[in-house]
Design a protein around this motif. Sequence first.
Motif, PDB file in Angstrom:
ATOM      1  N   TYR A 141      42.979  30.520  51.837  1.00 46.46           N
ATOM      2  CA  TYR A 141      41.575  30.260  51.490  1.00 46.46           C
ATOM      3  C   TYR A 141      41.298  30.889  50.128  1.00 46.46           C
ATOM      4  O   TYR A 141      41.503  32.081  49.929  1.00 46.46           O
ATOM      5  CB  TYR A 141      40.669  30.866  52.567  1.00 46.46           C
ATOM      6  N   TRP A 142      40.844  30.047  49.182  1.00 50.86           N
ATOM      7  CA  TRP A 142      40.489  30.533  47.853  1.00 50.86           C
ATOM      8  C   TRP A 142      38.971  30.544  47.715  1.00 50.86           C
ATOM      9  O   TRP A 142      38.306  29.554  48.015  1.00 50.86           O
ATOM     10  CB  TRP A 142      41.053  29.639  46.760  1.00 50.86           C
ATOM     11  N   PRO A 161      33.438  37.746  37.077  1.00 47.47           N
ATOM     12  CA  PRO A 161      34.094  36.574  37.670  1.00 47.47           C
ATOM     13  C   PRO A 161      35.382  36.980  38.388  1.00 47.47           C
ATOM     14  O   PRO A 161      36.208  37.720  37.833  1.00 47.47           O
ATOM     15  CB  PRO A 161      34.366  35.687  36.454  1.00 47.47           C
ATOM     16  N   THR A 162      35.528  36.502  39.608  1.00 46.52           N
ATOM     17  CA  THR A 162      36.646  36.931  40.457  1.00 46.52           C
ATOM     18  C   THR A 162      37.205  35.739  41.231  1.00 46.52           C
ATOM     19  O   THR A 162      36.457  34.941  41.790  1.00 46.52           O
ATOM     20  CB  THR A 162      36.187  38.016  41.457  1.00 46.52           C
ATOM     21  N   PHE A 163      38.514  35.637  41.260  1.00 43.86           N
ATOM     22  CA  PHE A 163      39.230  34.592  41.984  1.00 43.86           C
ATOM     23  C   PHE A 163      39.930  35.280  43.152  1.00 43.86           C
ATOM     24  O   PHE A 163      40.866  36.046  42.953  1.00 43.86           O
ATOM     25  CB  PHE A 163      40.253  33.945  41.046  1.00 43.86           C
ATOM     26  N   SER A 164      39.446  35.044  44.378  1.00 44.33           N
ATOM     27  CA  SER A 164      39.996  35.702  45.562  1.00 44.33           C
ATOM     28  C   SER A 164      40.868  34.730  46.347  1.00 44.33           C
ATOM     29  O   SER A 164      40.440  33.615  46.655  1.00 44.33           O
ATOM     30  CB  SER A 164      38.870  36.218  46.467  1.00 44.33           C
ATOM     31  N   GLU A 172      44.972  37.273  60.567  1.00 38.64           N
ATOM     32  CA  GLU A 172      43.886  37.841  59.778  1.00 38.64           C
ATOM     33  C   GLU A 172      44.134  37.588  58.288  1.00 38.64           C
ATOM     34  O   GLU A 172      45.272  37.618  57.824  1.00 38.64           O
ATOM     35  CB  GLU A 172      43.772  39.353  60.006  1.00 38.64           C
ATOM     36  N   TYR A 173      43.049  37.370  57.548  1.00 41.79           N
ATOM     37  CA  TYR A 173      43.181  37.162  56.118  1.00 41.79           C
ATOM     38  C   TYR A 173      43.436  38.474  55.375  1.00 41.79           C
ATOM     39  O   TYR A 173      42.755  39.470  55.605  1.00 41.79           O
ATOM     40  CB  TYR A 173      41.913  36.514  55.550  1.00 41.79           C
ATOM     41  N   GLN A 174      44.442  38.427  54.503  1.00 36.19           N
ATOM     42  CA  GLN A 174      44.731  39.521  53.573  1.00 36.19           C
ATOM     43  C   GLN A 174      44.395  39.009  52.175  1.00 36.19           C
ATOM     44  O   GLN A 174      44.754  37.882  51.817  1.00 36.19           O
ATOM     45  CB  GLN A 174      46.201  39.933  53.647  1.00 36.19           C
ATOM     46  N   MET A 175      43.738  39.850  51.370  1.00 33.28           N
ATOM     47  CA  MET A 175      43.173  39.394  50.105  1.00 33.28           C
ATOM     48  C   MET A 175      43.926  39.905  48.890  1.00 33.28           C
ATOM     49  O   MET A 175      44.374  41.045  48.839  1.00 33.28           O
ATOM     50  CB  MET A 175      41.713  39.849  50.003  1.00 33.28           C
ATOM     51  N   GLN A 176      44.035  39.016  47.890  1.00 31.78           N
ATOM     52  CA  GLN A 176      44.430  39.390  46.539  1.00 31.78           C
ATOM     53  C   GLN A 176      43.353  38.854  45.608  1.00 31.78           C
ATOM     54  O   GLN A 176      42.870  37.728  45.803  1.00 31.78           O
ATOM     55  CB  GLN A 176      45.773  38.766  46.150  1.00 31.78           C
ATOM     56  N   GLY A 180      40.557  37.755  34.574  1.00 33.27           N
ATOM     57  CA  GLY A 180      41.098  37.725  33.219  1.00 33.27           C
ATOM     58  C   GLY A 180      42.395  36.944  33.119  1.00 33.27           C
ATOM     59  O   GLY A 180      42.489  35.795  33.548  1.00 33.27           O
ATOM     60  N   SER A 181      43.431  37.588  32.570  1.00 32.39           N
ATOM     61  CA  SER A 181      44.709  36.905  32.336  1.00 32.39           C
ATOM     62  C   SER A 181      45.649  36.939  33.537  1.00 32.39           C
ATOM     63  O   SER A 181      46.815  36.533  33.426  1.00 32.39           O
ATOM     64  CB  SER A 181      45.412  37.524  31.118  1.00 32.39           C
ATOM     65  N   ASP A 182      45.168  37.411  34.693  1.00 34.80           N
ATOM     66  CA  ASP A 182      46.000  37.414  35.909  1.00 34.80           C
ATOM     67  C   ASP A 182      46.411  35.988  36.267  1.00 34.80           C
ATOM     68  O   ASP A 182      45.569  35.071  36.258  1.00 34.80           O
ATOM     69  CB  ASP A 182      45.238  38.000  37.099  1.00 34.80           C
ATOM     70  N   ARG A 183      47.677  35.804  36.605  1.00 35.38           N
ATOM     71  CA  ARG A 183      48.120  34.500  37.106  1.00 35.38           C
ATOM     72  C   ARG A 183      47.819  34.407  38.598  1.00 35.38           C
ATOM     73  O   ARG A 183      48.082  35.338  39.348  1.00 35.38           O
ATOM     74  CB  ARG A 183      49.625  34.306  36.859  1.00 35.38           C
ATOM     75  N   ILE A 184      47.259  33.280  39.014  1.00 37.21           N
ATOM     76  CA  ILE A 184      46.918  33.063  40.420  1.00 37.21           C
ATOM     77  C   ILE A 184      48.206  32.994  41.239  1.00 37.21           C
ATOM     78  O   ILE A 184      49.112  32.210  40.936  1.00 37.21           O
ATOM     79  CB  ILE A 184      46.111  31.762  40.600  1.00 37.21           C
ATOM     80  N   ILE A 185      48.284  33.809  42.280  1.00 40.56           N
ATOM     81  CA  ILE A 185      49.455  33.832  43.161  1.00 40.56           C
ATOM     82  C   ILE A 185      49.104  33.127  44.468  1.00 40.56           C
ATOM     83  O   ILE A 185      48.150  33.498  45.156  1.00 40.56           O
ATOM     84  CB  ILE A 185      49.898  35.277  43.469  1.00 40.56           C
ATOM     85  N   SER A 186      49.870  32.101  44.792  1.00 38.10           N
ATOM     86  CA  SER A 186      49.617  31.298  45.989  1.00 38.10           C
ATOM     87  C   SER A 186      50.925  31.044  46.724  1.00 38.10           C
ATOM     88  O   SER A 186      51.920  30.634  46.114  1.00 38.10           O
ATOM     89  CB  SER A 186      48.979  29.966  45.590  1.00 38.10           C
ATOM     90  N   LEU A 187      50.934  31.265  48.037  1.00 37.90           N
ATOM     91  CA  LEU A 187      52.118  30.939  48.830  1.00 37.90           C
ATOM     92  C   LEU A 187      52.312  29.434  48.951  1.00 37.90           C
ATOM     93  O   LEU A 187      53.441  28.946  48.994  1.00 37.90           O
ATOM     94  CB  LEU A 187      51.996  31.566  50.220  1.00 37.90           C
TER      95      LEU A 187
END
Length: 204
Positions: A141-142, A161-164, A172-176, A180-187
């Motif tokens: 879930y984004w 601004p935050t991309f969760s 259970e949901y675990q969050m990252q 900014g310049s963070d690359r989105i990490i998705s399984l």
Amino acid sequence: MVQTVPQLMTLDEFLDWYPDGYGRYELWNGVVIEMQPTGTHEQVGGLLGVKLGVEIDRLSLPYIIPRQAIVKPIDTDKSGYSPDVIVLDQFSLNEEPLWKKHSTITQGKSIRVVIEVVSSNWRDDYGHKFIDYEELGIPEYWIVDYLGLGGRRYIGSPKTPTFSVYQLVDGEYQMQQFRGSDRIISLAFPELNLKAEQVFAVGV
């Protein structure tokens, strides 16, 4: 923005009533809500749909991104959500009883990623939908808070601004979180080359 339609409905009644092609609606505890997103909200959702669509095509993944779909929470016949972007497992749709007639998803395993772009009703995305998507067993879930509207308990202080990204671990949901310049990490999309700032920029 949201606008209510003054008539209580069950989900079945809502799905039969739904004026396909004439707006976007959700059902909340029997109340029909007409969704009226802003242009920038649509730009953010559109960018994410395009980026994920490219990945699906490039890797020949068995996924689809429907123009519109309803997600039915567990244990209720009075609610149905319409995510901003949803990625579905094409093979699982054969086991979805409401898909062919009403483009409605009832099982979390049919969904690879569900995305909500935050607007003024941010409490729904971080609260009700978070709980219902987790309970349904949706693996990823984004929440894309491109304006930093969410409560400080969700995105910190000062609000930015935050991309969760929430991933289901042992039910259970675990969050990252990414900024900014963070690359989105998705399984679901491990090779996705997308930075948080690229998403936020289209919402300015």
